[in-house]
Design an enzyme around this catalytic site. Structure first.
Site, mmCIF file in Angstrom:
data_model
loop_
_atom_site.group_PDB
_atom_site.id
_atom_site.type_symbol
_atom_site.label_atom_id
_atom_site.label_comp_id
_atom_site.label_asym_id
_atom_site.label_seq_id
_atom_site.Cartn_x
_atom_site.Cartn_y
_atom_site.Cartn_z
ATOM 1 N N ASN A 171 0.724 19.771 -21.540
ATOM 2 C CA ASN A 171 0.477 18.939 -22.730
ATOM 3 C C ASN A 171 0.614 19.722 -24.029
ATOM 4 O OD1 ASN A 171 0.063 16.626 -21.306
ATOM 5 N ND2 ASN A 171 -2.144 16.934 -21.120
ATOM 6 N N ARG A 175 -2.511 21.970 -14.955
ATOM 7 C CA ARG A 175 -1.463 20.986 -15.291
ATOM 8 C C ARG A 175 -1.570 20.579 -16.763
ATOM 9 N NH1 ARG A 175 1.087 16.258 -11.463
ATOM 10 N NH2 ARG A 175 2.521 15.501 -13.042
ATOM 11 N N GLU A 195 11.236 18.898 -24.795
ATOM 12 C CA GLU A 195 10.392 19.138 -23.612
ATOM 13 C C GLU A 195 10.851 20.414 -22.890
ATOM 14 O OE1 GLU A 195 7.652 17.553 -23.022
ATOM 15 O OE2 GLU A 195 7.871 15.638 -24.069
ATOM 16 N N HIS A 254 0.898 12.874 -29.634
ATOM 17 C CA HIS A 254 0.476 11.519 -29.256
ATOM 18 C C HIS A 254 -0.145 10.791 -30.448
ATOM 19 C CE1 HIS A 254 0.235 12.439 -24.677
ATOM 20 N NE2 HIS A 254 1.390 11.893 -25.002
ATOM 21 N N GLU A 265 -4.263 17.503 -11.450
ATOM 22 C CA GLU A 265 -4.797 17.842 -12.774
ATOM 23 C C GLU A 265 -6.312 18.015 -12.743
ATOM 24 O OE1 GLU A 265 -3.251 15.188 -15.782
ATOM 25 O OE2 GLU A 265 -3.168 16.832 -17.208
ATOM 26 N N LYS A 320 3.585 11.659 -11.578
ATOM 27 C CA LYS A 320 2.760 10.798 -12.438
ATOM 28 C C LYS A 320 3.490 9.481 -12.657
ATOM 29 C CE LYS A 320 -0.234 13.808 -15.110
ATOM 30 N NZ LYS A 320 -0.595 14.322 -16.442
ATOM 31 N N ARG A 334 0.822 -1.225 0.000
ATOM 32 C CA ARG A 334 0.000 0.000 0.000
ATOM 33 C C ARG A 334 0.857 1.278 0.000
ATOM 34 N NH1 ARG A 334 -2.627 -3.081 4.016
ATOM 35 N NH2 ARG A 334 -4.453 -4.154 3.166
ATOM 36 N N HIS A 346 1.193 17.967 -27.348
ATOM 37 C CA HIS A 346 1.004 16.530 -27.129
ATOM 38 C C HIS A 346 -0.241 15.962 -27.816
ATOM 39 C CE1 HIS A 346 4.270 17.084 -24.372
ATOM 40 N NE2 HIS A 346 4.274 15.816 -24.024
ATOM 41 N N HIS A 388 9.307 10.469 -28.817
ATOM 42 C CA HIS A 388 8.256 11.278 -28.201
ATOM 43 C C HIS A 388 8.533 12.772 -28.467
ATOM 44 C CE1 HIS A 388 5.242 12.445 -25.295
ATOM 45 N NE2 HIS A 388 6.139 13.175 -24.643
ATOM 46 N N LYS A 397 7.927 23.266 -14.651
ATOM 47 C CA LYS A 397 7.057 22.122 -14.325
ATOM 48 C C LYS A 397 6.648 22.160 -12.850
ATOM 49 C CE LYS A 397 5.792 17.442 -14.745
ATOM 50 N NZ LYS A 397 5.818 16.194 -15.445
HETATM 51 P P1 NAD Z 1 13.496 5.766 -21.722
HETATM 52 O O1 NAD Z 1 13.266 5.670 -20.281
HETATM 53 O O2 NAD Z 1 13.054 4.632 -22.574
HETATM 54 O O3 NAD Z 1 15.028 6.068 -22.004
HETATM 55 C C1 NAD Z 1 15.468 6.244 -23.328
HETATM 56 C C2 NAD Z 1 16.691 5.405 -23.644
HETATM 57 O O4 NAD Z 1 17.837 6.013 -23.071
HETATM 58 C C3 NAD Z 1 16.641 3.997 -23.073
HETATM 59 O O5 NAD Z 1 17.202 3.110 -24.008
HETATM 60 C C4 NAD Z 1 17.520 4.088 -21.840
HETATM 61 O O6 NAD Z 1 18.092 2.841 -21.465
HETATM 62 C C5 NAD Z 1 18.573 5.034 -22.319
HETATM 63 N N1 NAD Z 1 19.253 5.784 -21.266
HETATM 64 C C6 NAD Z 1 18.717 6.348 -20.170
HETATM 65 N N2 NAD Z 1 19.630 7.052 -19.515
HETATM 66 C C7 NAD Z 1 20.785 6.916 -20.171
HETATM 67 C C8 NAD Z 1 22.088 7.435 -19.986
HETATM 68 N N3 NAD Z 1 22.368 8.291 -19.011
HETATM 69 N N4 NAD Z 1 23.047 7.077 -20.877
HETATM 70 C C9 NAD Z 1 22.754 6.249 -21.921
HETATM 71 N N5 NAD Z 1 21.536 5.752 -22.171
HETATM 72 C C10 NAD Z 1 20.565 6.089 -21.300
HETATM 73 O O7 NAD Z 1 12.773 7.075 -22.347
HETATM 74 P P2 NAD Z 1 12.479 8.520 -21.805
HETATM 75 O O8 NAD Z 1 12.410 9.369 -23.009
HETATM 76 O O9 NAD Z 1 13.361 8.916 -20.689
HETATM 77 O O10 NAD Z 1 11.019 8.359 -21.164
HETATM 78 C C11 NAD Z 1 9.913 8.016 -21.954
HETATM 79 C C12 NAD Z 1 8.827 7.523 -21.050
HETATM 80 O O11 NAD Z 1 8.497 8.557 -20.117
HETATM 81 C C13 NAD Z 1 7.542 7.172 -21.775
HETATM 82 O O12 NAD Z 1 7.072 5.950 -21.304
HETATM 83 C C14 NAD Z 1 6.579 8.293 -21.365
HETATM 84 O O13 NAD Z 1 5.244 7.855 -21.326
HETATM 85 C C15 NAD Z 1 7.088 8.653 -20.000
HETATM 86 N N6 NAD Z 1 6.778 10.025 -19.562
HETATM 87 C C16 NAD Z 1 6.272 10.183 -18.310
HETATM 88 C C17 NAD Z 1 5.988 11.453 -17.848
HETATM 89 C C18 NAD Z 1 5.482 11.639 -16.428
HETATM 90 O O14 NAD Z 1 5.112 12.754 -16.065
HETATM 91 N N7 NAD Z 1 5.472 10.596 -15.626
HETATM 92 C C19 NAD Z 1 6.228 12.585 -18.645
HETATM 93 C C20 NAD Z 1 6.762 12.379 -19.921
HETATM 94 C C21 NAD Z 1 7.041 11.092 -20.373
HETATM 95 N N1 GLY Z 2 3.964 15.224 -18.371
HETATM 96 C C1 GLY Z 2 2.740 15.889 -18.043
HETATM 97 C C2 GLY Z 2 2.483 15.979 -16.585
HETATM 98 O O1 GLY Z 2 3.304 15.609 -15.778
HETATM 99 O O2 GLY Z 2 1.422 16.418 -16.209
#
Ligand code: NAD
Ligand code: GLY
Length: 373
Positions: free
Chosen positions: A255, A251, A194, A262, A246, A152, A130, A258, A276, A236
């Site tokens: 987007n 918030r 971003e 998306h 949100e 998130k 939990r 996006h 992305h 942010k």
């Molecule tokens: P990712 O986590 O897949 O990382 C991208 C690539 O970079 C991977 O292959 C990873 O292994 C590699 N990598 C990471 N750090 C590294 C480093 N220091 N050196 C070498 N390689 C490295 O992708 P991302 O772009 O970081 O994240 C995308 C994800 O984030 C999506 O699933 C998306 O939905 C999510 N997201 C979440 C939020 C949120 O608010 N929670 C916001 C935006 C995106």
């Molecule tokens: N990435 C959008 C949010 O965190 O609300």
């Protein structure tokens, strides 16, 4: 925790109703993480979650820092793919947690990676027993300026991305820009989009800096990188503080770019055709053109945004044949669209965006057609 400036790192507080946590932004300050953990007494077992790509890079430094501070650690890995954000990965991870935590242990999940690790691990932390505390250690630029902040967490379902999740804030975000040295070029650019987006939402000075630099210059300058990460993170943080869950329509501003972004990602099945960030860059052009049609933004400011994206080498057009039907079908599944509100986040000028309802479909189509080859 108050705001503190040192040569080594800078703390940005995130102030939420009844709680607060800090984002520590620095370059090469990871050796201090174990000591910070120990002093804060968040727990007595650090379970580091990472992937095989990051294990020998950032995660190794994080483990060494815990070892130096005599904090007990365990290492868990998931495969390096978006598919790790799945119910089956989540279930496996929860089982591993149950197997790792002995009696009397106070576990803390330490999420060392990009958005995939952060989203999956944050959700597992929220569900295991939990809820146990977690710490974000973002290693991609996208994670440093966006996904590690604001709580998130999510995994994907076959029906769509991020459909199962929680909003649950971390105890701490440790953001070391030195980790970005090993990040592949395309991932770096994708994260920079971003930061560009954050500048349009709320930081004219950050936008000015991004206008004056090339991606290569930014990568080579630790001080620019730190400025960009901390200024984008502050945008942010400010938004999250005003609308953590949100529910107030604030918030949603995050987007920007996006809605179309998306749809474009979905239209190519989230394949490597577009990262992305690349999809969001084109989505930002679409949003800017809609804003221009609605006369919300001046021609000069609209040009600044599109030219800025182009000069940084981000795509501003859909560079390959994508079936209109597939794209519009993906758009029609967007929540903001299907709610009937025809709601878009649109720039008014650099540094200010609005959420606009009732955007005419005709204008949306015109803007989309303007980015199609
Ligand atoms: P990712 O986590 O897949 O990382 C991208 C690539 O970079 C991977 O292959 C990873 O292994 C590699 N990598 C990471 N750090 C590294 C480093 N220091 N050196 C070498 N390689 C490295 O992708 P991302 O772009 O970081 O994240 C995308 C994800 O984030 C999506 O699933 C998306 O939905 C999510 N997201 C979440 C939020 C949120 O608010 N929670 C916001 C935006 C995106
Ligand atoms: N990435 C959008 C949010 O965190 O609300």
């Amino acid at each position: 925790m108050g705001e503190k400036m040192t040569t080594a790192s800078q703390n940005i507080p995130v102030r939420l109703a009844g709680r607060r946590y800090a984002l520590s932004i620095g370059c090469g300050h990871t050796p201090s993480l174990g000591k910070t953990f120990k002093q804060a007494d968040w727990g007595n077992l650090a379970i580091v979650l990472t992937n095989p790509t990051i294990r020998s890079k950032a995660a190794r430094q994080v483990m060494a820092s815990f070892k130096k501070a005599r904090v007990a650690t365990q290492l868990l890995t998931v495969p390096d793919t978006e598919r790790s954000k799945s119910m089956s990965s989540l279930s496996r991870l929860l089982n591993q947690l149950a197997g790792s935590v002995g009696p009397g242990m106070r576990p803390v999940l330490v999420l060392v990676g990009g958005g995939v690790i952060g989203d999956l691990g944050g959700l597992a932390a929220g569900l295991y027993k939990r809820g146990i505390p977690y710490i974000q250690v973002p290693t991609t630029l996208l994670a440093q300026v966006d996904s590690s902040i604001g709580g998130k967490t999510a995994v994907d379902l076959p029906q769509g991305k991020n459909l199962v999740g929680l909003i649950l804030q971390p105890k701490y975000v440790h953001c070391d820009t030195a980790f970005l040295k090993t990040l592949p070029e395309r991932q770096f650019r994708s994260g920079l989009v971003e930061a560009f987006k954050s500048a349009i939402i709320g930081d004219t000075q950050l936008f000015g800096l991004l206008e004056r630099r090339s991606v290569e210059q930014i990568r080579k300058s630790p001080s620019d990188l730190r400025t960009i990460v901390s200024r984008a993170a502050r945008v942010k943080v400010k938004v999250v503080e005003l609308d953590e869950f949100e529910t107030k329509g604030i918030r949603m501003k995050l987007n920007l770019g996006h809605t179309f972004g998306h749809a474009l990602e979905a239209a190519v099945n989230y394949s490597s055709v577009y990262t992305h960030g690349e999809a969001v860059a084109i989505g930002t052009v679409v949003a800017t053109r809609i804003a221009r049609s609605l006369k919300l933004i001046s021609a000069g400011e609209a040009d600044r945004i599109v030219v800025g994206l182009d000069q940084l080498g981000f795509p501003i057009r859909v560079g390959r044949k994508i079936k209109r039907t597939v794209l519009y079908d993906a758009m029609s599944k967007d929540k903001k669209w299907t709610s009937g509100a025809h709601r878009w986040v649109l720039p008014r000028r650099v540094g200010q965006v609005v959420v606009k309802d009732g955007v005419p479909v005709r204008m949306v189509r015109q803007a989309i057609e303007s980015v199609m080859e």
